[in-house]
Design a protein around this motif. Structure first.
Motif, PDB file in Angstrom:
ATOM      1  N   MET A   1       0.933  -1.223  -0.039  1.00 54.96           N
ATOM      2  CA  MET A   1       0.003   0.053   0.124  1.00 54.96           C
ATOM      3  C   MET A   1       0.867   1.180  -0.032  1.00 54.96           C
ATOM      4  O   MET A   1       1.987   1.248   0.448  1.00 54.96           O
ATOM      5  CB  MET A   1      -1.048  -0.005   1.167  1.00 54.96           C
ATOM      6  N   ASP A   2       0.337   2.359  -0.403  1.00 56.83           N
ATOM      7  CA  ASP A   2       1.075   3.439  -0.675  1.00 56.83           C
ATOM      8  C   ASP A   2       1.009   4.147   0.765  1.00 56.83           C
ATOM      9  O   ASP A   2       0.592   3.781   1.710  1.00 56.83           O
ATOM     10  CB  ASP A   2       0.713   4.485  -1.669  1.00 56.83           C
ATOM     11  N   PHE A   3       2.243   5.164   0.885  1.00 59.54           N
ATOM     12  CA  PHE A   3       2.237   5.670   2.287  1.00 59.54           C
ATOM     13  C   PHE A   3       0.815   6.456   2.730  1.00 59.54           C
ATOM     14  O   PHE A   3       0.665   6.170   4.084  1.00 59.54           O
ATOM     15  CB  PHE A   3       3.327   6.865   2.334  1.00 59.54           C
ATOM     16  N   LEU A   4       0.160   7.132   2.077  1.00 60.08           N
ATOM     17  CA  LEU A   4      -0.970   7.717   2.472  1.00 60.08           C
ATOM     18  C   LEU A   4      -1.947   6.760   2.968  1.00 60.08           C
ATOM     19  O   LEU A   4      -2.740   7.074   3.938  1.00 60.08           O
ATOM     20  CB  LEU A   4      -1.635   8.660   1.428  1.00 60.08           C
ATOM     21  N   GLU A   5      -2.122   5.775   2.328  1.00 51.80           N
ATOM     22  CA  GLU A   5      -3.157   4.369   2.708  1.00 51.80           C
ATOM     23  C   GLU A   5      -2.707   3.906   3.937  1.00 51.80           C
ATOM     24  O   GLU A   5      -3.667   3.615   4.606  1.00 51.80           O
ATOM     25  CB  GLU A   5      -3.089   3.463   1.524  1.00 51.80           C
ATOM     26  N   LEU A   6      -1.412   3.574   3.881  1.00 51.14           N
ATOM     27  CA  LEU A   6      -0.774   3.152   5.290  1.00 51.14           C
ATOM     28  C   LEU A   6      -1.162   4.076   6.183  1.00 51.14           C
ATOM     29  O   LEU A   6      -1.602   3.649   7.305  1.00 51.14           O
ATOM     30  CB  LEU A   6       0.766   2.954   5.129  1.00 51.14           C
ATOM     31  N   ALA A   7      -0.860   5.199   6.473  1.00 53.82           N
ATOM     32  CA  ALA A   7      -1.210   6.252   7.459  1.00 53.82           C
ATOM     33  C   ALA A   7      -2.484   6.316   7.827  1.00 53.82           C
ATOM     34  O   ALA A   7      -2.878   6.444   8.950  1.00 53.82           O
ATOM     35  CB  ALA A   7      -0.384   7.509   6.899  1.00 53.82           C
ATOM     36  N   LYS A   8      -3.383   6.372   6.642  1.00 54.15           N
ATOM     37  CA  LYS A   8      -4.876   6.436   7.147  1.00 54.15           C
ATOM     38  C   LYS A   8      -5.232   5.174   7.806  1.00 54.15           C
ATOM     39  O   LYS A   8      -6.350   5.000   8.347  1.00 54.15           O
ATOM     40  CB  LYS A   8      -5.557   6.563   5.744  1.00 54.15           C
ATOM     41  N   ASN A   9      -4.714   3.741   7.457  1.00 53.35           N
ATOM     42  CA  ASN A   9      -5.315   2.770   7.632  1.00 53.35           C
ATOM     43  C   ASN A   9      -4.760   2.309   9.020  1.00 53.35           C
ATOM     44  O   ASN A   9      -5.334   1.620   9.704  1.00 53.35           O
ATOM     45  CB  ASN A   9      -4.946   1.569   6.862  1.00 53.35           C
ATOM     46  N   ARG A  10      -3.846   2.741   9.655  1.00 52.94           N
ATOM     47  CA  ARG A  10      -3.016   2.570  10.938  1.00 52.94           C
ATOM     48  C   ARG A  10      -4.077   3.004  11.926  1.00 52.94           C
ATOM     49  O   ARG A  10      -4.459   4.267  11.650  1.00 52.94           O
ATOM     50  CB  ARG A  10      -1.703   2.972  11.180  1.00 52.94           C
ATOM     51  N   PHE A  11      -4.416   2.386  13.192  1.00 53.36           N
ATOM     52  CA  PHE A  11      -5.066   2.893  13.970  1.00 53.36           C
ATOM     53  C   PHE A  11      -4.479   2.057  15.383  1.00 53.36           C
ATOM     54  O   PHE A  11      -3.802   1.482  15.266  1.00 53.36           O
ATOM     55  CB  PHE A  11      -6.423   2.477  13.822  1.00 53.36           C
ATOM     56  N   SER A  12      -5.000   2.997  16.443  1.00 53.12           N
ATOM     57  CA  SER A  12      -4.346   2.888  17.847  1.00 53.12           C
ATOM     58  C   SER A  12      -5.047   1.268  18.250  1.00 53.12           C
ATOM     59  O   SER A  12      -6.269   1.420  18.665  1.00 53.12           O
ATOM     60  CB  SER A  12      -4.730   3.764  18.834  1.00 53.12           C
ATOM     61  N   LEU A  13      -4.322   0.288  18.221  1.00 55.45           N
ATOM     62  CA  LEU A  13      -4.726  -1.023  18.473  1.00 55.45           C
ATOM     63  C   LEU A  13      -4.671  -1.229  19.997  1.00 55.45           C
ATOM     64  O   LEU A  13      -3.568  -1.126  20.640  1.00 55.45           O
ATOM     65  CB  LEU A  13      -3.882  -1.974  17.917  1.00 55.45           C
ATOM     66  N   ARG A  14      -5.722  -1.771  20.599  1.00 59.05           N
ATOM     67  CA  ARG A  14      -5.808  -1.818  22.135  1.00 59.05           C
ATOM     68  C   ARG A  14      -6.166  -3.208  22.526  1.00 59.05           C
ATOM     69  O   ARG A  14      -6.494  -3.612  23.722  1.00 59.05           O
ATOM     70  CB  ARG A  14      -6.766  -1.029  22.680  1.00 59.05           C
ATOM     71  N   LYS A  15      -6.322  -4.222  21.454  1.00 63.21           N
ATOM     72  CA  LYS A  15      -6.956  -5.421  21.602  1.00 63.21           C
ATOM     73  C   LYS A  15      -5.938  -6.463  20.740  1.00 63.21           C
ATOM     74  O   LYS A  15      -5.951  -6.315  19.538  1.00 63.21           O
ATOM     75  CB  LYS A  15      -8.109  -5.924  21.427  1.00 63.21           C
ATOM     76  N   PHE A  16      -5.105  -7.177  21.348  1.00 59.84           N
ATOM     77  CA  PHE A  16      -4.067  -8.209  20.658  1.00 59.84           C
ATOM     78  C   PHE A  16      -4.477  -9.419  20.831  1.00 59.84           C
ATOM     79  O   PHE A  16      -5.056  -9.837  21.877  1.00 59.84           O
ATOM     80  CB  PHE A  16      -2.741  -7.570  21.512  1.00 59.84           C
ATOM     81  N   SER A  17      -3.805 -10.088  19.872  1.00 58.79           N
ATOM     82  CA  SER A  17      -4.190 -11.576  19.867  1.00 58.79           C
ATOM     83  C   SER A  17      -2.962 -12.121  20.657  1.00 58.79           C
ATOM     84  O   SER A  17      -1.966 -11.231  20.827  1.00 58.79           O
ATOM     85  CB  SER A  17      -4.053 -12.249  18.398  1.00 58.79           C
ATOM     86  N   ASP A  18      -3.005 -13.354  20.919  1.00 58.00           N
ATOM     87  CA  ASP A  18      -1.901 -13.968  21.663  1.00 58.00           C
ATOM     88  C   ASP A  18      -0.586 -14.314  21.034  1.00 58.00           C
ATOM     89  O   ASP A  18       0.426 -14.814  21.576  1.00 58.00           O
ATOM     90  CB  ASP A  18      -2.341 -15.416  22.577  1.00 58.00           C
TER      91      ASP A  18
END
Length: 175
Positions: A1-18
């Motif tokens: 994905m291009d940079f702007l798409e990456l920046a927009k899709n990144r979010f603050s993850l607060r629930k992680f898998s093991d």
């Protein structure tokens, strides 16, 4: 994905898998950290990689926002190494650490991981729990890992002010 798409899709993850994060992905994130620009290229960042369960548990003694990830990065800077602006003595170390952490968060997203920036912590507790040298200043924890199946961005994630509220050309007195 291009940079702007990456920046927009990144979010603050607060629930992680093991699921544990592979060493190759940790190394990739650290390479992105190493590539980050810093003031006068002094590179004052000091990163503590937390993968051991006992070390990860210490995070919850420093903040209520531990989120129990399989990997956590403690981002610090060395105030004896960071560049200080001559005009007013402003230490640029925290800015350098923020740039480094941003590179790390975007690199994590690019390899299928999630992160969040945790700045709400007691610095004294962090220094004690992780035995930081006196000249190291903790800036952020970056809980990191694979998203849990039910993880999703916060409701306000995509909410952004209009550019005309935050961007000015040539003068701040345009309005």
């Amino acid at each position: 994905m291009d940079f702007l798409e990456l920046a927009k899709n990144r979010f603050s993850l607060r629930k992680f898998s093991d699921k544990k994060v592979e060493k190759e992905k940790i190394d990739y994130i650290l390479a992105a950290m190493q590539a980050a620009p810093t003031a006068v290229n002094f590179q004052p960042q000091r990163i503590l990689v937390l993968t051991d369960e006992k070390e990860l548990e210490k995070v919850s003694k420093c903040t209520k926002f531990a989120f129990n990830p399989p990997l956590n990065f403690l981002v610090c800077y060395d105030k004896e190494t960071s560049w200080t602006r001559g005009n007013d003595g402003h230490d640029e170390g925290e800015i350098d650490a923020a740039i480094v952490a941003t590179h790390m968060m975007l690199a994590a997203k690019s390899v299928g991981l999630g992160t969040t920036w945790v700045g709400s912590f007691n610095p004294k507790d962090v220094k004690e729990q992780f035995n930081l040298p006196e000249n190291y200043v903790p800036v952020a924890f970056l809980p990191t890992g694979y998203p849990s199946d039910d993880a999703e961005p916060a409701a306000a994630h995509s909410s952004r002010k209009d550019l005309n509220e935050t961007v000015f050309y040539n003068s701040f007195s345009q309005k």
